[in-house]
Design a protein around this motif. Sequence first.
Motif, PDB file in Angstrom:
ATOM      1  N   UNK A   1      63.608  14.546 -26.894  1.00 51.72           N
ATOM      2  CA  UNK A   1      64.370  14.085 -25.738  1.00 51.72           C
ATOM      3  C   UNK A   1      64.474  15.224 -24.725  1.00 51.72           C
ATOM      4  N   UNK A   2      63.884  15.020 -23.540  1.00 54.61           N
ATOM      5  CA  UNK A   2      63.888  16.078 -22.522  1.00 54.61           C
ATOM      6  C   UNK A   2      64.791  15.736 -21.334  1.00 54.61           C
ATOM      7  N   UNK A   3      65.698  14.808 -21.530  1.00 55.43           N
ATOM      8  CA  UNK A   3      66.585  14.383 -20.452  1.00 55.43           C
ATOM      9  C   UNK A   3      67.343  15.550 -19.831  1.00 55.43           C
ATOM     10  N   UNK A   4      67.856  16.435 -20.655  1.00 54.86           N
ATOM     11  CA  UNK A   4      68.603  17.587 -20.138  1.00 54.86           C
ATOM     12  C   UNK A   4      67.711  18.477 -19.269  1.00 54.86           C
ATOM     13  N   UNK A   5      66.489  18.679 -19.714  1.00 53.61           N
ATOM     14  CA  UNK A   5      65.546  19.491 -18.930  1.00 53.61           C
ATOM     15  C   UNK A   5      65.236  18.806 -17.600  1.00 53.61           C
ATOM     16  N   UNK A   6      65.048  17.493 -17.615  1.00 52.48           N
ATOM     17  CA  UNK A   6      64.781  16.752 -16.377  1.00 52.48           C
ATOM     18  C   UNK A   6      65.959  16.851 -15.415  1.00 52.48           C
ATOM     19  N   UNK A   7      67.162  16.788 -15.943  1.00 55.27           N
ATOM     20  CA  UNK A   7      68.359  16.930 -15.103  1.00 55.27           C
ATOM     21  C   UNK A   7      68.409  18.307 -14.457  1.00 55.27           C
ATOM     22  N   UNK A   8      68.057  19.343 -15.212  1.00 56.83           N
ATOM     23  CA  UNK A   8      68.048  20.709 -14.664  1.00 56.83           C
ATOM     24  C   UNK A   8      66.997  20.841 -13.563  1.00 56.83           C
ATOM     25  N   UNK A   9      65.828  20.286 -13.793  1.00 56.62           N
ATOM     26  CA  UNK A   9      64.762  20.355 -12.789  1.00 56.62           C
ATOM     27  C   UNK A   9      65.171  19.575 -11.537  1.00 56.62           C
ATOM     28  N   UNK A  10      65.795  18.417 -11.724  1.00 57.02           N
ATOM     29  CA  UNK A  10      66.227  17.613 -10.572  1.00 57.02           C
ATOM     30  C   UNK A  10      67.237  18.380  -9.718  1.00 57.02           C
ATOM     31  N   UNK A  11      68.101  19.144 -10.337  1.00 57.12           N
ATOM     32  CA  UNK A  11      69.052  19.958  -9.568  1.00 57.12           C
ATOM     33  C   UNK A  11      68.308  20.953  -8.678  1.00 57.12           C
ATOM     34  N   UNK A  12      67.240  21.525  -9.194  1.00 58.36           N
ATOM     35  CA  UNK A  12      66.441  22.463  -8.398  1.00 58.36           C
ATOM     36  C   UNK A  12      65.768  21.730  -7.234  1.00 58.36           C
ATOM     37  N   UNK A  13      65.285  20.520  -7.504  1.00 55.37           N
ATOM     38  CA  UNK A  13      64.645  19.717  -6.464  1.00 55.37           C
ATOM     39  C   UNK A  13      65.669  19.307  -5.413  1.00 55.37           C
ATOM     40  N   UNK A  14      66.825  18.846  -5.867  1.00 56.13           N
ATOM     41  CA  UNK A  14      67.895  18.466  -4.932  1.00 56.13           C
ATOM     42  C   UNK A  14      68.275  19.629  -4.011  1.00 56.13           C
ATOM     43  N   UNK A  15      68.179  20.844  -4.531  1.00 54.49           N
ATOM     44  CA  UNK A  15      68.506  22.043  -3.759  1.00 54.49           C
ATOM     45  C   UNK A  15      67.354  22.475  -2.851  1.00 54.49           C
ATOM     46  N   UNK A  16      66.220  21.757  -2.921  1.00 51.13           N
ATOM     47  CA  UNK A  16      65.093  22.068  -2.049  1.00 51.13           C
ATOM     48  C   UNK A  16      64.263  23.253  -2.496  1.00 51.13           C
ATOM     49  N   UNK A  17      64.275  23.551  -3.768  1.00 46.19           N
ATOM     50  CA  UNK A  17      63.537  24.707  -4.254  1.00 46.19           C
ATOM     51  C   UNK A  17      62.052  24.396  -4.454  1.00 46.19           C
ATOM     52  N   UNK A  18      61.245  25.410  -4.204  1.00 41.36           N
ATOM     53  CA  UNK A  18      59.826  25.402  -4.533  1.00 41.36           C
ATOM     54  C   UNK A  18      59.717  26.312  -5.741  1.00 41.36           C
ATOM     55  N   UNK A  19      59.073  25.853  -6.825  1.00 42.12           N
ATOM     56  CA  UNK A  19      59.042  26.667  -8.031  1.00 42.12           C
ATOM     57  C   UNK A  19      57.821  26.370  -8.884  1.00 42.12           C
ATOM     58  N   UNK A  20      57.649  27.176  -9.911  1.00 47.05           N
ATOM     59  CA  UNK A  20      56.510  27.034 -10.817  1.00 47.05           C
ATOM     60  C   UNK A  20      56.998  26.744 -12.232  1.00 47.05           C
ATOM     61  N   UNK A  21      56.128  26.093 -12.963  1.00 48.65           N
ATOM     62  CA  UNK A  21      56.317  25.907 -14.391  1.00 48.65           C
ATOM     63  C   UNK A  21      55.056  26.449 -15.039  1.00 48.65           C
TER      64      UNK A  21
END
Length: 177
Positions: free
Chosen positions: A3-23
Amino acid sequence: MVDITERLEQIKKMIDAGQYFTINRARQYGKTTTLRALAKYLVQDYVVVGLDFQLMSHKDFAEEGAFVKAFSEAILRKVSGEEAMPAEIRRNLQELIGDSQGAALGQLFEILSIWCRISKKPIVLIIDEVDSASNNQVFLDFLSQLRGYYIDRDVTPAFQSVILAGVYDIKNIKRKI
């Protein structure tokens, strides 16, 4: 499956903040699986453009016009529906593809910027297997323009967020820019 729901929520927060990032992780760590799940997770709030650079050939990175054409074709394949991509943007990208003189990155970014401005939802760009292009000058030029639009996003419409995913750390690519 984990279950990666928590990870998706963390990534969405970064997206909501307008961040450009790498994985970046080694092969078989679930990057692609996570990105696909993320695209589904974001679809209510964003237009998600998920591209995979391993599907582009060496020839697509050989010159700027070829890259612009391949990138435009990839976007058109991935994004459907008038709500996600207005007809005007679709037409402009198709014109770039048909440009026998060879379209330029500047033209591509103008179209992408207009799309970001008129889109009903913010646009998120996800590029998987980004390091398959890292030895190409055209790709480095693309990254430079992407960075330029990010820096100027307060005056020029740009993607809400950009996610670059691959095996190698993007810092190795940054050194080449």
